[in-house]
Scaffold this active site. Structure first.
Site, PDB file in Angstrom:
ATOM      1  N   CYS A 201      51.910 -34.743 -58.743  1.00  4.28           N
ATOM      2  CA  CYS A 201      52.601 -35.313 -59.906  1.00  4.28           C
ATOM      3  C   CYS A 201      53.888 -34.584 -60.252  1.00  4.28           C
ATOM      4  O   CYS A 201      54.839 -35.200 -60.740  1.00  4.28           O
ATOM      5  CB  CYS A 201      51.668 -35.372 -61.107  1.00  4.28           C
ATOM      6  SG  CYS A 201      51.081 -33.766 -61.680  1.00  4.28           S
TER       7      CYS A 201
ATOM      8  N   LYS B 246      37.978 -34.154 -64.560  1.00  2.00           N
ATOM      9  CA  LYS B 246      39.297 -34.164 -65.216  1.00  2.00           C
ATOM     10  C   LYS B 246      39.462 -35.520 -65.891  1.00  2.00           C
ATOM     11  O   LYS B 246      39.527 -36.556 -65.242  1.00  2.00           O
ATOM     12  CB  LYS B 246      40.412 -33.925 -64.209  1.00  2.00           C
ATOM     13  CG  LYS B 246      41.799 -33.899 -64.843  1.00  2.00           C
ATOM     14  CD  LYS B 246      42.873 -33.612 -63.813  1.00  2.00           C
ATOM     15  CE  LYS B 246      44.256 -33.599 -64.434  1.00  2.00           C
ATOM     16  NZ  LYS B 246      45.312 -33.320 -63.438  1.00  2.00           N
TER      17      LYS B 246
ATOM     18  N   ARG C 175      53.101 -31.973 -69.695  1.00  2.00           N
ATOM     19  CA  ARG C 175      54.024 -32.848 -68.972  1.00  2.00           C
ATOM     20  C   ARG C 175      55.472 -32.538 -69.309  1.00  2.00           C
ATOM     21  O   ARG C 175      56.364 -32.766 -68.501  1.00  2.00           O
ATOM     22  CB  ARG C 175      53.661 -34.309 -69.240  1.00  2.00           C
ATOM     23  CG  ARG C 175      52.330 -34.671 -68.586  1.00  2.00           C
ATOM     24  CD  ARG C 175      51.801 -36.039 -68.954  1.00  2.00           C
ATOM     25  NE  ARG C 175      50.493 -36.257 -68.345  1.00  2.00           N
ATOM     26  CZ  ARG C 175      49.705 -37.285 -68.600  1.00  2.00           C
ATOM     27  NH1 ARG C 175      50.105 -38.209 -69.472  1.00  2.00           N
ATOM     28  NH2 ARG C 175      48.534 -37.400 -68.002  1.00  2.00           N
TER      29      ARG C 175
ATOM     30  N   ARG D  18      47.307 -42.834 -65.810  1.00  2.00           N
ATOM     31  CA  ARG D  18      46.476 -42.274 -64.735  1.00  2.00           C
ATOM     32  C   ARG D  18      45.004 -42.664 -64.878  1.00  2.00           C
ATOM     33  O   ARG D  18      44.121 -42.012 -64.339  1.00  2.00           O
ATOM     34  CB  ARG D  18      46.639 -40.750 -64.713  1.00  2.00           C
ATOM     35  CG  ARG D  18      48.055 -40.354 -64.325  1.00  2.00           C
ATOM     36  CD  ARG D  18      48.320 -38.877 -64.439  1.00  2.00           C
ATOM     37  NE  ARG D  18      49.688 -38.588 -64.007  1.00  2.00           N
ATOM     38  CZ  ARG D  18      50.399 -37.542 -64.387  1.00  2.00           C
ATOM     39  NH1 ARG D  18      49.873 -36.652 -65.201  1.00  2.00           N
ATOM     40  NH2 ARG D  18      51.629 -37.365 -63.959  1.00  2.00           N
TER      41      ARG D  18
ATOM     42  N   GLU E  30      30.654 -36.641 -60.273  1.00  2.00           N
ATOM     43  CA  GLU E  30      31.886 -36.090 -59.693  1.00  2.00           C
ATOM     44  C   GLU E  30      31.670 -34.642 -59.243  1.00  2.00           C
ATOM     45  O   GLU E  30      32.072 -34.254 -58.144  1.00  2.00           O
ATOM     46  CB  GLU E  30      33.031 -36.145 -60.719  1.00  2.00           C
ATOM     47  CG  GLU E  30      33.610 -37.524 -60.956  1.00  2.00           C
ATOM     48  CD  GLU E  30      34.647 -37.905 -59.910  1.00  2.00           C
ATOM     49  OE1 GLU E  30      34.726 -37.229 -58.852  1.00  2.00           O
ATOM     50  OE2 GLU E  30      35.373 -38.891 -60.134  1.00  2.00           O
TER      51      GLU E  30
ATOM     52  N   LYS F 160      38.100 -30.424 -67.610  1.00  2.00           N
ATOM     53  CA  LYS F 160      39.414 -30.440 -68.256  1.00  2.00           C
ATOM     54  C   LYS F 160      39.589 -31.759 -68.999  1.00  2.00           C
ATOM     55  O   LYS F 160      39.381 -32.812 -68.406  1.00  2.00           O
ATOM     56  CB  LYS F 160      40.510 -30.272 -67.194  1.00  2.00           C
ATOM     57  CG  LYS F 160      41.926 -30.261 -67.752  1.00  2.00           C
ATOM     58  CD  LYS F 160      42.956 -30.187 -66.631  1.00  2.00           C
ATOM     59  CE  LYS F 160      44.366 -30.211 -67.192  1.00  2.00           C
ATOM     60  NZ  LYS F 160      45.394 -30.226 -66.136  1.00  2.00           N
TER      61      LYS F 160
ATOM     62  N   TYR G  11      46.674 -20.789 -72.048  1.00  2.00           N
ATOM     63  CA  TYR G  11      48.005 -20.258 -72.342  1.00  2.00           C
ATOM     64  C   TYR G  11      47.919 -19.123 -73.358  1.00  2.00           C
ATOM     65  O   TYR G  11      48.905 -18.396 -73.553  1.00  2.00           O
ATOM     66  CB  TYR G  11      48.902 -21.384 -72.869  1.00  2.00           C
ATOM     67  CG  TYR G  11      48.989 -22.538 -71.895  1.00  2.00           C
ATOM     68  CD1 TYR G  11      49.858 -22.497 -70.811  1.00  2.00           C
ATOM     69  CD2 TYR G  11      48.160 -23.655 -72.032  1.00  2.00           C
ATOM     70  CE1 TYR G  11      49.911 -23.535 -69.896  1.00  2.00           C
ATOM     71  CE2 TYR G  11      48.201 -24.699 -71.118  1.00  2.00           C
ATOM     72  CZ  TYR G  11      49.075 -24.635 -70.057  1.00  2.00           C
ATOM     73  OH  TYR G  11      49.110 -25.657 -69.140  1.00  2.00           O
TER      74      TYR G  11
END
Length: 324
Positions: A122, A195, A205, A217, A233, A248, A313
């Site tokens: 992406c 995700k 983004r 998406r 998954e 996530k 972060y």
């Protein structure tokens, strides 16, 4: 008034008493710091929607890592902003790509730092989607070979862990086969297994310049309403060779983290994503929340739900508090 013989408040009276019976303990060992690397020199661009987060040129990234290493944060995850983009995201697997160059430089200067790399298209495609397009649809199988090339190029540069975040079916198996075939059997795979297609990715983004140029998406990322699907998954990714799996975002999906950890004997990572970070930053800037306390409460909640690793972060700020 009658009181029971056992009073729950007895062990809440002092900080040392509380510490002695604390059930969930967060340490710096469980933190991973996301970083954005871009071309150029002397560049440290602030991300508008993420206070205290920057896009770094490689020289500035190496400067940033001094404090990361001093704080004993064990690992980072790299996201790249390429020199140029095209329909197929070909710079993602270039040996001279911005991430590949960063890996080599980091491993030369900080060989013990664990380097995780995001494997996705992406950030590299002109259309902003995570795979190769056929018309306006992402072609799952055509994307797999490209993702394998990206993973191998990262491993060749020195990455310790590759982390496919694209959500294509079958990509873990294809990447595992490609890594083994090229002699990188010791490189681990951290799969973004659950995700979700989330509105919490907005600030990321901005930071990675990766917003899709059309559509969304939803055809490849998970529906926010589903949890049984997340377990399927994860199961598929483990069967294909994932060493670690990820949920996530984190905060809105604590139940998913809990279920994945309870169901599977694999390390579980959770990504405390950009929107979760920016909400706390914005509220604290207005004086509505105590940033440090809410940050730690958030990270403890993610850990309590079952996460073994937390990508955040807040890693540096949390590490400073934990060390003190």
């Amino acid at each position: 008034m009658y009181f029971p013989e056992y009073r729950m408040r007895r062990f809440r009276r002092t900080e040392n008493l509380r510490r002695m019976i604390r059930e969930t303990v967060l340490t710096v060992d469980q933190l991973v710091y996301p970083l954005f690397v871009m071309p150029g020199k002397g560049v440290k661009n602030p991300v508008r929607s993420m206070p205290d987060v920057y896009q770094f040129s490689l020289d500035q990234l190496l400067e940033e890592l001094k404090s990361v290493v001093q704080l004993r944060i064990p690992g980072i995850i790299l996201f790249g902003l390429p020199h140029e983009k095209n329909e197929r995201g070909s710079e993602a697997h270039s040996q001279n790509g911005v991430v590949q160059e960063a890996i080599r430089a980091i491993k030369d200067k900080y060989p013990d730092l664990v380097v995780i790399t995001d494997v996705c298209l992406c950030e590299y495609t002109s259309h902003g989607h995570c795979g190769i397009l056929r018309g306006h649809e992402v072609d799952n199988d055509a994307t797999l070979d490209v993702l394998a090339k990206v993973a191998v190029s990262h491993a060749r540069a020195g990455a310790d862990i590759v982390a496919p975040s694209d959500m294509m079916d079958g990509r873990v198996g294809v990447i595992r086969h490609a890594l083994d075939e090229n002699g990188f059997d010791q490189v681990a795979i951290l799969a973004y297994s659950a995700k979700y297609c989330s509105a919490f990715y907005g600030p990321f983004r901005d930071a990675a310049d990766s917003a899709p140029q059309f559509g969304d998406r939803r055809s490849y990322q998970m529906d926010m309403a589903n949890t049984d699907e997340a377990l399927r998954e994860v199961d598929l990714d483990i069967e294909e060779g994932a060493d670690m799996v990820m949920v996530k975002p984190a905060l809105a999906y604590l139940d998913v983290i809990y279920r994945v950890k309870a169901e599977f004997e694999r390390p579980v990572a959770a990504y405390n994503v950009s929107g979760e970070y920016s909400m706390i930053k914005a509220a604290s800037a207005q004086g509505w929340l105590d940033e440090k306390k809410v940050m730690m409460e958030t990270l403890i909640a993610i850990k309590r739900a079952g996460a073994d690793l937390i990508l955040t972060y807040f890693a540096k700020d949390a590490a400073k508090l934990l060390s003190s």
